[in-house]
Design an enzyme around this catalytic site. Structure first.
Site, mmCIF file in Angstrom:
data_model
loop_
_atom_site.group_PDB
_atom_site.id
_atom_site.type_symbol
_atom_site.label_atom_id
_atom_site.label_comp_id
_atom_site.label_asym_id
_atom_site.label_seq_id
_atom_site.Cartn_x
_atom_site.Cartn_y
_atom_site.Cartn_z
ATOM 1 N N LYS A 184 -6.345 -3.771 -11.673
ATOM 2 C CA LYS A 184 -5.228 -3.933 -13.045
ATOM 3 C C LYS A 184 -3.937 -4.780 -12.570
ATOM 4 O O LYS A 184 -3.532 -5.600 -12.776
ATOM 5 C CB LYS A 184 -5.071 -2.656 -13.616
ATOM 6 N N ARG A 187 -3.599 5.722 -21.555
ATOM 7 C CA ARG A 187 -4.505 6.551 -20.803
ATOM 8 C C ARG A 187 -5.175 7.398 -21.063
ATOM 9 O O ARG A 187 -6.004 8.344 -20.347
ATOM 10 C CB ARG A 187 -3.706 6.943 -19.439
ATOM 11 N N ARG A 213 -9.205 11.499 -9.479
ATOM 12 C CA ARG A 213 -8.684 10.284 -10.254
ATOM 13 C C ARG A 213 -9.737 9.611 -11.081
ATOM 14 O O ARG A 213 -9.855 9.425 -12.397
ATOM 15 C CB ARG A 213 -8.006 9.265 -9.607
HETATM 16 P P1 AP5 Z 1 -5.106 -2.499 -7.708
HETATM 17 O O1 AP5 Z 1 -4.869 -3.943 -8.311
HETATM 18 O O2 AP5 Z 1 -4.033 -1.770 -6.891
HETATM 19 O O3 AP5 Z 1 -5.966 -1.622 -8.564
HETATM 20 P P2 AP5 Z 1 -5.591 -0.684 -9.917
HETATM 21 O O4 AP5 Z 1 -6.460 -1.026 -10.957
HETATM 22 O O5 AP5 Z 1 -4.283 -1.167 -10.413
HETATM 23 O O6 AP5 Z 1 -5.487 0.603 -9.494
HETATM 24 P P3 AP5 Z 1 -4.560 1.919 -9.391
HETATM 25 O O7 AP5 Z 1 -5.118 3.021 -8.247
HETATM 26 O O8 AP5 Z 1 -3.202 1.487 -9.166
HETATM 27 O O9 AP5 Z 1 -4.858 2.640 -10.707
HETATM 28 P P4 AP5 Z 1 -4.488 3.643 -11.204
HETATM 29 O O10 AP5 Z 1 -4.766 3.520 -12.664
HETATM 30 O O11 AP5 Z 1 -5.085 4.918 -10.676
HETATM 31 O O12 AP5 Z 1 -2.829 4.183 -10.917
HETATM 32 P P5 AP5 Z 1 -1.653 4.099 -11.441
HETATM 33 O O13 AP5 Z 1 -0.560 3.493 -10.506
HETATM 34 O O14 AP5 Z 1 -1.597 3.258 -12.780
HETATM 35 O O15 AP5 Z 1 -6.421 -2.869 -6.464
HETATM 36 C C1 AP5 Z 1 -6.625 -1.828 -5.660
HETATM 37 C C2 AP5 Z 1 -6.991 -2.564 -4.405
HETATM 38 O O16 AP5 Z 1 -8.014 -3.623 -4.395
HETATM 39 C C3 AP5 Z 1 -5.749 -3.233 -3.776
HETATM 40 O O17 AP5 Z 1 -5.580 -3.121 -2.044
HETATM 41 C C4 AP5 Z 1 -6.004 -4.724 -4.009
HETATM 42 O O18 AP5 Z 1 -5.540 -5.533 -3.003
HETATM 43 C C5 AP5 Z 1 -7.586 -4.586 -4.122
HETATM 44 N N1 AP5 Z 1 -8.258 -5.679 -4.977
HETATM 45 C C6 AP5 Z 1 -7.719 -5.846 -6.271
HETATM 46 N N2 AP5 Z 1 -8.443 -6.735 -6.911
HETATM 47 C C7 AP5 Z 1 -9.322 -7.130 -5.996
HETATM 48 C C8 AP5 Z 1 -10.436 -8.313 -6.288
HETATM 49 N N3 AP5 Z 1 -10.743 -8.845 -7.248
HETATM 50 N N4 AP5 Z 1 -11.162 -8.318 -4.919
HETATM 51 C C9 AP5 Z 1 -10.753 -7.543 -3.916
HETATM 52 N N5 AP5 Z 1 -9.676 -6.882 -3.742
HETATM 53 C C10 AP5 Z 1 -9.071 -6.648 -4.811
HETATM 54 O O19 AP5 Z 1 -0.993 5.622 -11.711
HETATM 55 C C11 AP5 Z 1 -0.827 6.456 -10.682
HETATM 56 C C12 AP5 Z 1 -0.628 7.939 -11.235
HETATM 57 O O20 AP5 Z 1 0.468 7.814 -12.145
HETATM 58 C C13 AP5 Z 1 -1.751 8.439 -12.173
HETATM 59 O O21 AP5 Z 1 -3.200 8.888 -11.384
HETATM 60 C C14 AP5 Z 1 -1.027 9.256 -13.171
HETATM 61 O O22 AP5 Z 1 -0.764 10.559 -12.397
HETATM 62 C C15 AP5 Z 1 0.236 8.647 -13.470
HETATM 63 N N6 AP5 Z 1 0.253 7.633 -14.446
HETATM 64 C C16 AP5 Z 1 0.230 6.567 -14.427
HETATM 65 N N7 AP5 Z 1 0.280 6.089 -15.696
HETATM 66 C C17 AP5 Z 1 0.049 7.081 -16.696
HETATM 67 C C18 AP5 Z 1 -0.343 7.278 -17.921
HETATM 68 N N8 AP5 Z 1 0.015 6.265 -18.550
HETATM 69 N N9 AP5 Z 1 -0.395 8.808 -18.419
HETATM 70 C C19 AP5 Z 1 -0.304 9.684 -17.624
HETATM 71 N N10 AP5 Z 1 -0.066 9.509 -16.237
HETATM 72 C C20 AP5 Z 1 -0.008 8.386 -15.678
#
Ligand code: AP5
Length: 214
Positions: free
Chosen positions: A15, A90, A173
């Protein structure tokens, strides 16, 4: 009117990578609630202090913290802005509340883009992720390595592994995603605004699909 496009998908679906790549091409702003929370934790703000233990455990931060952040953000945006929401909503309660927050903030949720990938791919993406603690740039040891091993191309800082990218936390997660976040897909399906994208290709292939969908 401000436009909101929601990015949905499991942790590691890509994402953040897709939203960051496409936003500048279409004049949108990439809003990652995860990044906002990590910044609040790093600065030790009241929201950060409240969020830290939930984030470290891989759980969801209480809804009220997110609602304050999102309503402040919407109030500060200019009319006509396009916002890519990465990580919010979420759960179903957040999805319903976003409709109210958007209406109050002069915005409309236009569509939701779901990035679909297999569990095997999610694990490979999360396992190899590296991040820049200084400027927030994201990398992957295989698919998106920095030019110099372990060093951010953009600002030269030492890359790190995100605190919640440890195997046990990743497993939790993914469970939280299945139980709390996956039902949000149905919310947008019912609204007729869901666009499902096969996100198993390379980062540039996925970005092209997303750009065509927004
Ligand atoms: P990346 O783009 O970083 O993946 P992502 O989908 O953004 O994954 P996240 O782990 O950031 O999502 P998340 O939802 O768990 O975490 P968030 O920060 O929102 O890609 C991942 C890897 O793959 C990278 O190395 C990238 O280079 C690679 N990649 C990407 N696309 C690729 C492709 N097409 N091909 C090859 N490689 C690729 O949330 C973190 C924490 O915050 C949560 O656990 C929670 O505690 C809190 N939080 C955030 N929002 C909320 C909410 N709305 N409500 C409650 N808690 C929340």
């Amino acid at each position: 009117m401000k436009r909101i496009i929601v990015f949905l998908g499991a942790p590691g679906a890509g994402k953040g990578t897709a939203a960051a790549a496409v936003a500048p091409k279409v004049g949108a702003r990439h809003v990652s609630t995860g990044a906002m929370l990590r910044d609040a934790v790093a600065r030790g703000t009241p929201a950060g202090l409240e969020a830290k233990s939930y984030m470290d455990a891989g759980g969801l931060v209480p809804d009220a913290v997110l609602y304050r952040m999102v309503s402040e953000l919407l109030a500060g945006e200019k009319d006509g802005a396009t916002l890519f929401f990465d990580g919010f909503p979420r759960n179903e309660a957040q999805a319903a509340e976003l409709e109210s927050l958007a209406a109050a903030g002069g915005a409309k949720v236009e569509s939701a883009i779901l990035l679909d990938v297999s569990r095997e791919t999610l694990l490979a993406r999360l396992g190899g992720r590296r991040v820049c603690p200084k400027c927030g740039a994201g990398y992957h040891v295989q698919s998106l390595p920095p030019k110099k091993d372990g060093i951010c191309d953009a600002c030269g800082a030492q890359l790190t592994i995100r605190a919640d990218d440890q195997p046990a936390t990743i497993a939790h997660r993914l469970e939280v995603y299945e139980s709390a976040t996956a039902p949000v897909i149905g919310f947008y399906e019912k609204a007729g605004t869901l666009r499902r994208i096969d996100a198993s290709g390379s980062a540039s292939e996925v970005a092209a699909l997303v750009q065509a969908a927004v």
